[in-house]
Scaffold this motif. Structure first.
Motif, PDB file in Angstrom:
ATOM      1  N   GLU A 265       0.916  -1.269  -0.069  1.00 19.09           N
ATOM      2  CA  GLU A 265       0.009   0.098   0.019  1.00 19.09           C
ATOM      3  C   GLU A 265       0.772   1.207   0.107  1.00 19.09           C
ATOM      4  OE1 GLU A 265      -2.496  -0.920   3.521  1.00 19.09           O
ATOM      5  OE2 GLU A 265      -4.011  -1.808   2.059  1.00 19.09           O
TER       6      GLU A 265
ATOM      7  N   PRO B 190       2.735   4.191  -1.631  1.00 13.77           N
ATOM      8  CA  PRO B 190       2.736   4.621  -3.005  1.00 13.77           C
ATOM      9  C   PRO B 190       3.907   4.522  -3.874  1.00 13.77           C
ATOM     10  CG  PRO B 190       2.726   6.312  -1.489  1.00 13.77           C
ATOM     11  CD  PRO B 190       2.668   5.241  -0.641  1.00 13.77           C
TER      12      PRO B 190
ATOM     13  N   SER C 281       7.076  -0.584  -5.774  1.00 15.56           N
ATOM     14  CA  SER C 281       6.693  -0.862  -7.305  1.00 15.56           C
ATOM     15  C   SER C 281       6.522  -2.456  -7.181  1.00 15.56           C
ATOM     16  CB  SER C 281       7.464  -0.433  -8.199  1.00 15.56           C
ATOM     17  OG  SER C 281       7.611   0.818  -8.099  1.00 15.56           O
TER      18      SER C 281
ATOM     19  N   THR D  29      -3.461  -2.492  -5.581  1.00 16.68           N
ATOM     20  CA  THR D  29      -2.496  -1.572  -5.391  1.00 16.68           C
ATOM     21  C   THR D  29      -1.664  -1.243  -6.784  1.00 16.68           C
ATOM     22  OG1 THR D  29      -0.932  -2.873  -4.255  1.00 16.68           O
ATOM     23  CG2 THR D  29      -2.494  -1.607  -2.779  1.00 16.68           C
TER      24      THR D  29
ATOM     25  N   THR E 153       0.928  -3.262  -7.511  1.00 19.33           N
ATOM     26  CA  THR E 153       2.150  -3.714  -7.105  1.00 19.33           C
ATOM     27  C   THR E 153       2.579  -4.897  -7.614  1.00 19.33           C
ATOM     28  OG1 THR E 153       1.802  -2.709  -4.994  1.00 19.33           O
ATOM     29  CG2 THR E 153       3.865  -4.021  -5.272  1.00 19.33           C
TER      30      THR E 153
ATOM     31  N   LYS F 219       1.265   4.732  -9.292  1.00 16.77           N
ATOM     32  CA  LYS F 219       0.720   4.676  -7.796  1.00 16.77           C
ATOM     33  C   LYS F 219       1.204   5.805  -7.106  1.00 16.77           C
ATOM     34  CE  LYS F 219       1.624   1.156  -5.080  1.00 16.77           C
ATOM     35  NZ  LYS F 219       2.361   0.078  -4.204  1.00 16.77           N
TER      36      LYS F 219
END
Length: 576
Positions: A459, A461, A464, A494, A496, A572
């Motif tokens: 979560e 931001p 990656s 998210t 990711t 993100k």
């Protein structure tokens, strides 16, 4: 011939373990561990280096260089031999158990007289360990699991070690007059993560020169069984190699048969039987007349059974035959599809090659982009600081564009703390091109804690990629106990990516996990986790794992053009 680096590194690592047992000298043991890693990853064969060349290897001083030279000259190191005699052989056996370690192994011997794996398992079963200082019920459970892990591995070796042996033998046999074709088959061709033995196939009219040659190879220790069609040998490292020589006309059938898997081949033979055909290692025949139909290529075998050619990594009877019948086999990701590496290290932290050496080696592989992701500050032993990181960033920016059109990305491998927090604050993380976040400690937290830990990292931001997500080390450390379905859902939600760490000791995620994660819509990054220039080619094993999990290049972010990758990395992040 194989480089001497691997053998020398193993000896130095063994000496480090022996020092930990006999002297408890953590500093000296650590020095030998660092030297072992440096030598294993050094680009040159240590057998060809003089004294100065040995001392030029990072973390190899005069004392260690002298010991390496001693081994290269005489085949042994006196201090290692002496240390071995001071330790009961059974204690050295205990050190190999994942999660035990040299000090605890010696404590078990001194306090309980345990000097074998069987003896330790008996003591664990009878709960004799939990009252020892430094042990407990949880430790007993961990040791039991470690023993199970070691026993499960049995005599199997890592795919990389098997590949080294197989490619050497294939090269030697391919040079013999009369060789029409030569390759490896079996689980190695299917890119299994561990290999029990190696199958080598040769297509030739006369088998005799090849049967004689394999027994005379430098890596052959003994001939187990010999014959006109098959010879089995054991290598100097204890690995069994089975050589079979086939008529060139039967090559395709033999290659299909000996590649396996057994379950896949059973299904293929069932299809043949339903068509009143018979399939063997010699060809596809009419069942009634015995007339040969096809045998020369694998593709012919599959086509005659109304199937497309099925790539070897898929041949595990996990739906590949049904997908082939429907015309839905995936166009698998390949080595050639990889445009860059997003997880690598330099000697600024725990790597053994310099930034310049790593960049040059990446450029030589033809990459379009390349990320340097050294460890972050919370992995304290690596002594990273913000100042060092910023200085490295300046060097990366200066090198960008100096190797043709390859672009450089400055990144970091963050440490996911027990509460899921990361090393640097967001304003620092915003300066990186790519952030990989990984768990490096506190592996025994509860399932809920480990799950929350990973999800919190997803979560962020700025994260990656989740690096080596299960933290496993094959045959040495089991994966963590987290709810990975919840983690996969969080990654998809998210944006990711999950890493497929290509280091042969990790191959993390494994193929079964990737298959599950893909159903959630997760994207992946196939990275080398290289700590030296010699580790960059490990990417082939990550690709093999991805192929076993049915991935296409659209599933893998580092097969994408740099523009598309940058959009993924930026998606993100907070908008300025």
């Amino acid at each position: 011939m194989a480089r001497a680096n691997e053998t020398v590194a193993a000896l130095l690592q063994e000496y480090a373990d022996l020092l930990s047992i006999t002297q408890g000298d953590a500093f000296k043991a650590r020095a030998y561990e660092k030297a072992a890693r440096a030598i294993a990853g050094h680009s040159s064969d240590v057998a060809g280096l003089d004294a100065k060349g040995l001392r030029d290897i990072p973390n190899v001083g005069k004392s260690i260089a002298d010991k390496v030279a001693e081994y290269l000259e005489g085949g042994s190191i006196a201090v290692v031999e002496e240390a071995r005699t001071a330790i009961p052989p059974g204690v050295r056996e205990l050190v190999a158990i994942p999660g035990l370690g040299p000090r605890k192994a010696m404590q078990l011997y001194e306090d309980l007289g345990i000097s074998s794996v069987d003896g330790l398992l008996d003591a664990v079963t009878r709960h004799r360990l939990r009252d020892l200082k430094g042990f407990g019920a949880k430790t007993e459970d961990n040791i039991r699991h470690g023993i199970e892990l070691m026993q499960k591995a049995g005599g199997r070796i890592l795919v990389s070690s098997a590949m080294d042996v197989a490619e050497q033998i294939v090269a030697e046999l391919s040079a013999i007059d009369g060789c029409v074709r030569c390759t490896y088959a079996g689980s190695l061709r299917r890119m299994r993560e561990t290999i029990g033995d190696i199958d080598i196939l040769v297509a030739a009219e006369d088998s005799a020169p090849f049967m004689a040659a394999i027994g005379e190879l430098p890596q052959t220790a003994e001939i187990i069984a010999g014959g006109a069609k098959k010879t089995s040998v054991r290598t100097t490292k204890g690995l069994q190699v089975d050589l079979r020589v086939l008529p060139p006309s039967a090559w395709g059938a033999g290659l299909q048969y000996f590649t396996g898997s057994k379950e896949h081949n059973v299904r293929i033979r069932e299809i043949a039987v339903r068509r009143k055909l018979k399939l063997s290692e010699y060809g596809l025949f009419h069942a009634k007349s015995g007339e040969m139909i096809v045998s020369e290529t694998e593709r012919e075998i599959y086509e005659r059974l109304d199937l497309p050619w099925i790539p070897p990594p898929l041949r595990e009877n996990r739906g590949e035959i049904e997908a082939g019948q429907r015309g839905e086999l995936p166009d698998l990701v390949t080595d050639a599809d990889i445009r860059g590496d997003l997880h690598t290290h330099t000697d600024l932290t725990d790597g053994v090659s310099t930034l310049e050496e790593m960049v040059a080696a990446a450029a030589a592989r033809g990459y379009a982009y390349y990320a340097v992701t050294d460890h972050a500050p919370n992995l304290y032993m690596q002594r990273m600081t913000t100042e060092k990181m910023l200085a490295q960033r300046d060097r990366v920016r200066a090198l960008d564009g100096t190797h043709g059109r390859m672009r450089l990305l400055h990144g970091t491998e963050l440490n996911i703390a027990p509460d899921g927090s990361l090393d640097w604050p967001d304003d620092v993380l915003a300066g990186f091109d790519v952030c990989v976040a990984s768990i490096h400690s506190h592996f025994t937290q509860s399932r809920d804690e480990l799950t929350r830990r990973l999800i919190r990292a997803c979560e962020s931001p700025y994260v990656s990629v989740i690096g080596h997500p299960t933290t496993r080390r094959i045959g040495k450390r089991p994966g963590i106990d987290a709810d990975f379905d919840a983690v996969f859902e969080a990654c998809a939600r998210t944006g990711t990516a999950l890493e497929i760490d290509s280091h042969p000791e990790r191959l993390d995620l494994r193929d079964e996990d990737i298959l599950r994660a893909r159903k959630y819509g997760v994207k992946f990054s196939i990275d080398s986790d290289a700590h030296s220039t010699t580790h960059l080619p490990y990417i082939r094993f990550g690709v093999g794992t991805a192929q076993r999990a049915w991935l296409t290049k659209d599933d893998v972010i580092n097969t994408w053009p740099l523009g598309r990758l940058r959009k993924f990395l930026a998606a993100k992040r907070p908008r300025a």
